[in-house]
Design an enzyme around this catalytic site. Structure first.
Site, PDB file in Angstrom:
ATOM      1  N   GLY A 108       0.838  -1.205   0.000  1.00 52.20           N
ATOM      2  CA  GLY A 108       0.000   0.000   0.000  1.00 52.20           C
ATOM      3  C   GLY A 108       0.864   1.241   0.000  1.00 52.20           C
ATOM      4  O   GLY A 108       2.017   1.202  -0.428  1.00 52.20           O
ATOM      5  N   SER A 109       0.315   2.312   0.510  1.00 51.27           N
ATOM      6  CA  SER A 109       1.034   3.587   0.463  1.00 51.27           C
ATOM      7  C   SER A 109       2.156   3.617   1.499  1.00 51.27           C
ATOM      8  O   SER A 109       2.145   2.861   2.482  1.00 51.27           O
ATOM      9  CB  SER A 109       0.062   4.731   0.736  1.00 51.27           C
ATOM     10  OG  SER A 109      -0.376   4.646   2.077  1.00 51.27           O
TER      11      SER A 109
ATOM     12  N   GLY B 216       2.447   2.140   5.440  1.00 48.38           N
ATOM     13  CA  GLY B 216       3.585   1.393   5.964  1.00 48.38           C
ATOM     14  C   GLY B 216       4.206   2.074   7.174  1.00 48.38           C
ATOM     15  O   GLY B 216       4.604   1.424   8.141  1.00 48.38           O
TER      16      GLY B 216
ATOM     17  N   GLU C  90       5.745  -3.432   0.971  1.00 48.32           N
ATOM     18  CA  GLU C  90       5.829  -3.092  -0.455  1.00 48.32           C
ATOM     19  C   GLU C  90       4.990  -1.830  -0.611  1.00 48.32           C
ATOM     20  O   GLU C  90       3.776  -1.882  -0.747  1.00 48.32           O
ATOM     21  CB  GLU C  90       5.284  -4.265  -1.274  1.00 48.32           C
ATOM     22  CG  GLU C  90       5.851  -4.337  -2.662  1.00 48.32           C
ATOM     23  CD  GLU C  90       4.899  -3.720  -3.654  1.00 48.32           C
ATOM     24  OE1 GLU C  90       5.115  -2.531  -3.983  1.00 48.32           O
ATOM     25  OE2 GLU C  90       3.951  -4.402  -4.062  1.00 48.32           O
TER      26      GLU C  90
ATOM     27  N   CYS D 237       1.918   0.090  -8.510  1.00 42.98           N
ATOM     28  CA  CYS D 237       3.042   0.596  -7.720  1.00 42.98           C
ATOM     29  C   CYS D 237       4.270   0.713  -8.614  1.00 42.98           C
ATOM     30  O   CYS D 237       5.200   1.450  -8.306  1.00 42.98           O
ATOM     31  CB  CYS D 237       3.291  -0.265  -6.502  1.00 42.98           C
ATOM     32  SG  CYS D 237       3.496  -1.967  -6.907  1.00 42.98           S
TER      33      CYS D 237
END
Ligand code: UN1
Length: 499
Positions: free
Chosen positions: A231-232, A236, A253, A287
């Site tokens: 995710g963003s 994270g 990630e 991403c």
């Protein structure tokens, strides 16, 4: 006909219960697809307990046998590829071709994991003590939580879950709250595989539906040794400390701000195609999407002209329709973020081509945007940020060292690429002082990675690696063992300790 009735049969095919209290909308036209029920904290807690129980028996099943379950699941995916691919399109808005591609990515990782289930190699290591053997063994780690994002609603789970399952772990999946239906469909396919397999423990792989609080609960729970989150960077940053606080392992990630350097010797026709797929494919919501393009001054006008011509006639529309290349953005927030970035780009000296909402008459409740190509005078603060939308910032360069430095001068480090036929440039890009990203490609774009390689990146991308290569090691615990097969007890480092 409303889209919900158009797709009702997909819900039925996967046995999805559509009677919860949370609405799920299709980004294609904003209509309601289904209603799902979120798990409350007590339910999540029970599921974690069940995952811990499932782990206790699954870890003792021989790994090749665990691989058999993954093989059966791969067969369900093959049989269900069209239906699941279609549901991916309906729920997250990527075009059918990409929806099906995502399911193919799941099938590929199943095949990889089946082979892996007969490997999971350890080492033997030379011992300094006579008559001793030293070795390293990989054991199952425990329940693995997978937190996934809307843009790859099923494949990213599979990268994690298929490895975790052959490694002997149980799995708890929290899909994005924007894409719970594809997760429920995958769960239905998984349960079919479990039924054929026969002897899997109950709760081997479960879904928890919820929002941020649910993800945080997984992050905090010490019964879950591994939390893999996609995710963003902001997500994270919030999640990782909670996992670290209880010494769990986070596989992160996160954001990417992927670039391509186009050199004077590049084959521009290939570069052009690679740029288009990477920059506007998936409506810029990968991403790995190409967001920064550094073109050598000598070829810049030619390449930008060609790109501009393509951008002027991109096929934007219903992702279920043949011929569409760009579907909708996931939601209004995605569109607003794009608009804000384009306004800022203009303030920072950018010349914006494209952007803006399209198809608003036909789809008043959906957010279709024209991809934007922005000529920037230099890499400004905005360009260093990831905006999850189809915006490509184009900059020119003359000095290779300088462009390499610019390339690396962003906080993210996921994917990167260079187009060149000059061996030195290519090798320098791949060398220790070259691209600082987890993925560095030559003469292909930064997106669309195969599952065989480790996937992930450095810096604010979070450092995690998923999918191929030896990424499986993150889902296991390593044990170092020394065995003495003599009648003596020599100590390491030659220490004398006579009692
Ligand atoms: C993502 O966008 O989170 O390399 C994953 C790619 C795909 C995966 C993207 N295989 O573009």
């Amino acid at each position: 006909m409303s889209i919900s009735s158009r797709h009702a049969e997909l819900m039925t095919a996967f046995g999805i219960d559509v009677r919860g209290d949370r609405s799920v909308h299709s980004p294609i036209d904003g209509t309601e697809l289904a209603r799902v029920a979120f798990d409350d904290a007590a339910a999540v807690d029970r599921k974690i307990g069940a995952a811990a129980d499932a782990f206790k028996s699954w870890r003792t099943v021989p790994a090749p046998r665990r691989g058999e379950l993954v093989r059966l699941f791969g067969e369900e995916l093959r049989a269900g590829k069209d239906a699941l691919g279609r549901l991916v399109t309906v729920e997250c808005g990527k075009i059918l071709e990409e929806g099906r591609g995502e399911v193919q990515e799941m099938i590929d990782i199943c095949d990889f994991a089946v082979g892996l289930s007969r490997q999971l190699y350890g080492l033997t290591i030379a011992s300094e003590r006579p008559g001793h053997r030293m070795m390293e063994t990989w054991h199952p780690a425990g329940p693995v939580a997978v937190i996934s994002a809307f843009n790859f609603p099923v494949a990213v789970w599979a990268w994690n879950a298929m490895l975790a399952l052959v490694c002997g772990d149980s799995v708890i999946w929290k899909p994005s709250e924007k894409t719970p239906l594809t997760a429920l469909a995958v769960q239905a396919l998984f349960e079919r595989a479990v039924a054929k397999f026969g002897a899997a423990p109950p709760a081997l792989s479960q879904i928890v539906l919820g929002d941020r609080a649910c993800g945080e609960q997984l992050a905090r729970d010490a019964r879950i040794p591994v939390v893999s989150a996609t995710g963003s960077t902001a997500m994270g940053r919030a999640l990782a400390p909670a996992v670290a606080k209880r010494f769990g392992r986070a596989i992160l990630e996160l954001g990417g701000n992927n670039a391509m350097i186009v050199c004077p010797s590049a084959r521009l026709d290939l570069a052009e195609r690679a740029i288009l797929f990477a920059a506007v494919g998936t409506a810029g919501q990968r991403c790995t999407t190409l967001r920064r393009l550094f073109v050598h001054e000598s070829v810049a006008e030619k390449l930008v002209d060609r790109l501009t011509a393509h951008y002027a006639r991109l096929a934007i529309g219903d992702p279920l329709e043949k011929g569409t290349l760009i579907g909708p953005l996931i939601d209004r927030a995605g569109f607003d973020g794009m608009e804000r970035a384009l306004a800022r780009a203009a303030e920072e000296g950018g010349r914006v081509f494209g952007g803006g909402r399209v198809l608003a008459d036909r789809y008043p409740d959906a957010w279709y945007a024209r991809p934007a190509l922005v000529r920037m005078p230099r890499q400004t603060a905005l360009v260093c940020e990831e905006t999850f939308a189809p915006i490509l910032y184009v900059m020119t360069w003359t000095d290779f060292d300088a462009v390499l430095a610019e390339h690396n001068a962003v906080p993210q480090g996921l994917s990167s690429s260079i187009f060149t036929r000059d061996l030195e440039e290519a090798e320098r890009f791949l060398a220790a002082a070259g691209s600082d990203c987890g993925i560095a490609n030559v003469n292909i774009g930064p997106s669309g990675a195969e599952i065989g390689g480790a996937f992930g990146g450095e810096k604010e991308t979070g450092g995690g690696r998923e999918s191929g290569s030896d990424a499986w090691k993150a889902y296991m615990r390593r044990q170092t063992t020394t065995v003495n097969y003599t009648n003596e007890l020599p100590l390491a480092q030659g220490i004398a300790f006579d009692v």
